[in-house]
Motif scaffolding. Structure first.
Motif, PDB file in Angstrom:
ATOM      1  N   UNK A  21       0.848  -1.183   0.000  1.00 50.94           N
ATOM      2  CA  UNK A  21       0.000   0.000   0.000  1.00 50.94           C
ATOM      3  C   UNK A  21       0.887   1.237   0.000  1.00 50.94           C
ATOM      4  N   UNK A  22       0.368   2.324  -0.609  1.00 46.90           N
ATOM      5  CA  UNK A  22       1.085   3.599  -0.644  1.00 46.90           C
ATOM      6  C   UNK A  22       0.225   4.670   0.005  1.00 46.90           C
ATOM      7  N   UNK A  23       0.882   5.671   0.569  1.00 46.99           N
ATOM      8  CA  UNK A  23       0.195   6.794   1.197  1.00 46.99           C
ATOM      9  C   UNK A  23       0.201   7.964   0.222  1.00 46.99           C
ATOM     10  N   UNK A  24      -1.003   8.383  -0.197  1.00 51.06           N
ATOM     11  CA  UNK A  24      -1.128   9.528  -1.097  1.00 51.06           C
ATOM     12  C   UNK A  24      -2.124  10.514  -0.504  1.00 51.06           C
ATOM     13  N   UNK A  25      -2.093  11.757  -0.998  1.00 50.00           N
ATOM     14  CA  UNK A  25      -2.950  12.792  -0.450  1.00 50.00           C
ATOM     15  C   UNK A  25      -3.859  13.402  -1.502  1.00 50.00           C
ATOM     16  N   UNK A  26      -5.092  13.725  -1.076  1.00 47.85           N
ATOM     17  CA  UNK A  26      -6.052  14.409  -1.943  1.00 47.85           C
ATOM     18  C   UNK A  26      -5.740  15.902  -1.899  1.00 47.85           C
ATOM     19  N   UNK A  27      -5.592  16.507  -3.062  1.00 45.26           N
ATOM     20  CA  UNK A  27      -5.212  17.916  -3.128  1.00 45.26           C
ATOM     21  C   UNK A  27      -6.335  18.796  -2.589  1.00 45.26           C
ATOM     22  N   UNK A  28      -5.965  19.754  -1.772  1.00 42.81           N
ATOM     23  CA  UNK A  28      -6.927  20.636  -1.141  1.00 42.81           C
ATOM     24  C   UNK A  28      -7.300  21.814  -2.026  1.00 42.81           C
ATOM     25  N   UNK A  29      -8.325  22.505  -1.604  1.00 44.24           N
ATOM     26  CA  UNK A  29      -8.761  23.706  -2.312  1.00 44.24           C
ATOM     27  C   UNK A  29      -9.969  23.452  -3.181  1.00 44.24           C
ATOM     28  N   UNK A  30     -10.577  24.534  -3.651  1.00 36.32           N
ATOM     29  CA  UNK A  30     -11.851  24.440  -4.363  1.00 36.32           C
ATOM     30  C   UNK A  30     -11.786  23.726  -5.715  1.00 36.32           C
ATOM     31  N   UNK A  31     -10.646  23.741  -6.378  1.00 34.85           N
ATOM     32  CA  UNK A  31     -10.562  23.101  -7.694  1.00 34.85           C
ATOM     33  C   UNK A  31     -10.672  21.587  -7.600  1.00 34.85           C
ATOM     34  N   UNK A  32     -10.272  21.015  -6.479  1.00 35.24           N
ATOM     35  CA  UNK A  32     -10.194  19.565  -6.328  1.00 35.24           C
ATOM     36  C   UNK A  32     -11.294  18.989  -5.456  1.00 35.24           C
ATOM     37  N   UNK A  33     -12.080  19.830  -4.786  1.00 33.13           N
ATOM     38  CA  UNK A  33     -13.003  19.369  -3.744  1.00 33.13           C
ATOM     39  C   UNK A  33     -14.016  18.342  -4.227  1.00 33.13           C
ATOM     40  N   UNK A  34     -14.466  18.434  -5.457  1.00 34.25           N
ATOM     41  CA  UNK A  34     -15.491  17.494  -5.929  1.00 34.25           C
ATOM     42  C   UNK A  34     -14.912  16.398  -6.816  1.00 34.25           C
ATOM     43  N   UNK A  35     -13.587  16.332  -6.914  1.00 33.01           N
ATOM     44  CA  UNK A  35     -12.947  15.325  -7.762  1.00 33.01           C
ATOM     45  C   UNK A  35     -12.267  14.262  -6.913  1.00 33.01           C
ATOM     46  N   UNK A  36     -12.192  13.056  -7.470  1.00 34.23           N
ATOM     47  CA  UNK A  36     -11.430  12.005  -6.816  1.00 34.23           C
ATOM     48  C   UNK A  36     -10.384  11.452  -7.784  1.00 34.23           C
ATOM     49  N   UNK A  37     -10.833  10.993  -8.961  1.00 36.35           N
ATOM     50  CA  UNK A  37      -9.876  10.469  -9.940  1.00 36.35           C
ATOM     51  C   UNK A  37      -8.950  11.589 -10.402  1.00 36.35           C
ATOM     52  N   UNK A  38      -7.652  11.281 -10.432  1.00 32.96           N
ATOM     53  CA  UNK A  38      -6.607  12.212 -10.872  1.00 32.96           C
ATOM     54  C   UNK A  38      -6.568  13.477 -10.019  1.00 32.96           C
ATOM     55  N   UNK A  39      -6.979  13.373  -8.748  1.00 28.90           N
ATOM     56  CA  UNK A  39      -6.991  14.527  -7.844  1.00 28.90           C
ATOM     57  C   UNK A  39      -6.144  14.269  -6.591  1.00 28.90           C
ATOM     58  N   UNK A  40      -5.365  13.205  -6.608  1.00 30.79           N
ATOM     59  CA  UNK A  40      -4.504  12.843  -5.491  1.00 30.79           C
ATOM     60  C   UNK A  40      -3.052  12.981  -5.934  1.00 30.79           C
ATOM     61  N   UNK A  41      -2.158  13.120  -4.969  1.00 34.45           N
ATOM     62  CA  UNK A  41      -0.756  13.353  -5.280  1.00 34.45           C
ATOM     63  C   UNK A  41       0.149  12.706  -4.235  1.00 34.45           C
ATOM     64  N   UNK A  42       1.373  12.457  -4.643  1.00 41.73           N
ATOM     65  CA  UNK A  42       2.434  12.129  -3.699  1.00 41.73           C
ATOM     66  C   UNK A  42       2.677  13.415  -2.902  1.00 41.73           C
ATOM     67  N   UNK A  43       2.852  13.362  -1.577  1.00 45.78           N
ATOM     68  CA  UNK A  43       3.187  14.576  -0.833  1.00 45.78           C
ATOM     69  C   UNK A  43       4.506  15.146  -1.357  1.00 45.78           C
ATOM     70  N   UNK A  44       4.438  16.353  -1.883  1.00 49.15           N
ATOM     71  CA  UNK A  44       5.602  16.946  -2.552  1.00 49.15           C
ATOM     72  C   UNK A  44       5.474  18.457  -2.566  1.00 49.15           C
ATOM     73  N   UNK A  45       6.532  19.111  -2.994  1.00 47.38           N
ATOM     74  CA  UNK A  45       6.496  20.559  -3.125  1.00 47.38           C
ATOM     75  C   UNK A  45       7.718  21.090  -3.833  1.00 47.38           C
ATOM     76  N   UNK A  46       7.647  22.369  -4.165  1.00 46.43           N
ATOM     77  CA  UNK A  46       8.702  23.013  -4.937  1.00 46.43           C
ATOM     78  C   UNK A  46       9.939  23.290  -4.079  1.00 46.43           C
ATOM     79  N   UNK A  47      11.054  23.402  -4.767  1.00 48.09           N
ATOM     80  CA  UNK A  47      12.308  23.766  -4.112  1.00 48.09           C
ATOM     81  C   UNK A  47      13.135  24.604  -5.065  1.00 48.09           C
ATOM     82  N   UNK A  48      14.078  25.337  -4.487  1.00 50.86           N
ATOM     83  CA  UNK A  48      14.936  26.214  -5.277  1.00 50.86           C
ATOM     84  C   UNK A  48      16.331  25.665  -5.423  1.00 50.86           C
ATOM     85  N   UNK A  49      17.211  26.459  -6.039  1.00 55.08           N
ATOM     86  CA  UNK A  49      18.569  26.003  -6.324  1.00 55.08           C
ATOM     87  C   UNK A  49      19.436  25.797  -5.082  1.00 55.08           C
TER      88      UNK A  49
END
Length: 159
Positions: A21-49
C-alpha cells in the motif's frame, strides 16, 4: 525563467497478505473538492537552487502532513514531467503512518475568483493508504509512473 521543480516522498508499507500500500494525499482547495480520480498526489512541493531535492522532499512531507518525514532507506523512483511543465522527483520510503495524525499545511488564494476575498485551504485535505491498483486512477496521471517504478523495485506489478 527557471524550470519549476518539486520533490516528494511516497511512503509504502507491506500488507498482511503480501501486497503493498502507498500513502497519497487528496489535493486541497476548491478546484479539487469534488474530484477524486486524478486529484490525489504524492506529498511533494517546490524547491529552489539552494536546496537538494532529497532535503526538499523531507521538508515538504513535513509541511504538507504536519508530521516528520520517516527515516528509512530512500529508494529513488526518478523524475516525471507533469502536464504543467514541472519536473517532479520522488523517493519511496517503507514506513507506516496513521493518516488521522495529519495536520495539513495550508495555502491562501482568492476565492471565489474575482471576489477579493482571500481564503485559506489545506494543501492536502486528506491522506490515505491504497493498494497500487487503487492508487493508480486516483493519482494525477504523470505520477502513476512512480507506482510502476515502485512495483518493479519491489518485484512485481501488484508488489
Amino acid at each position: 525563467m527557471p524550470e519549476k521543480r518539486s520533490a516528494g516522498l511516497l511512503l509504502y508499507r507491506r500488507t498482511a497478505d503480501g501486497g503493498t500500500e502507498v500513502l497519497i494525499g487528496h489535493m486541497g482547495g476548491p478546484f479539487w473538492s469534488s474530484r477524486s480520480d486524478a486529484a490525489w498526489s504524492v506529498p511533494k512541493g517546490e524547491y529552489g537552487p539552494d536546496e537538494t531535492p532529497e532535503a526538499a522532499a523531507r521538508r515538504e512531507f513535513e509541511e504538507e502532513l504536519g508530521l516528520p518525514a520517516p527515516d528509512g532507506e530512500h529508494i529513488a523512483l526518478g523524475e516525471v514531467r507533469q502536464a504543467n511543465g514541472k519536473t517532479v522527483t520522488v523517493w519511496a520510503v517503507e514506513a507506516d503512518l496513521d493518516p488521522q495524525r495529519m495536520v495539513p499545511g495550508t495555502f491562501t488564494m482568492e476565492w471565489p475568483r474575482g471576489s477579493g476575498v482571500l481564503r485559506e485551504f489545506p494543501e492536502l485535505d486528506r491522506v490515505g493508504w491504497f493498494t497500487l491498483a487503487e492508487a493508480a486512477p486516483l493519482l494525477v496521471a504523470s505520477q502513476r509512473a512512480f507506482l510502476e517504478r515502485l512495483a518493479a523495485h519491489l518485484g512485481g506489478p501488484g508488489a
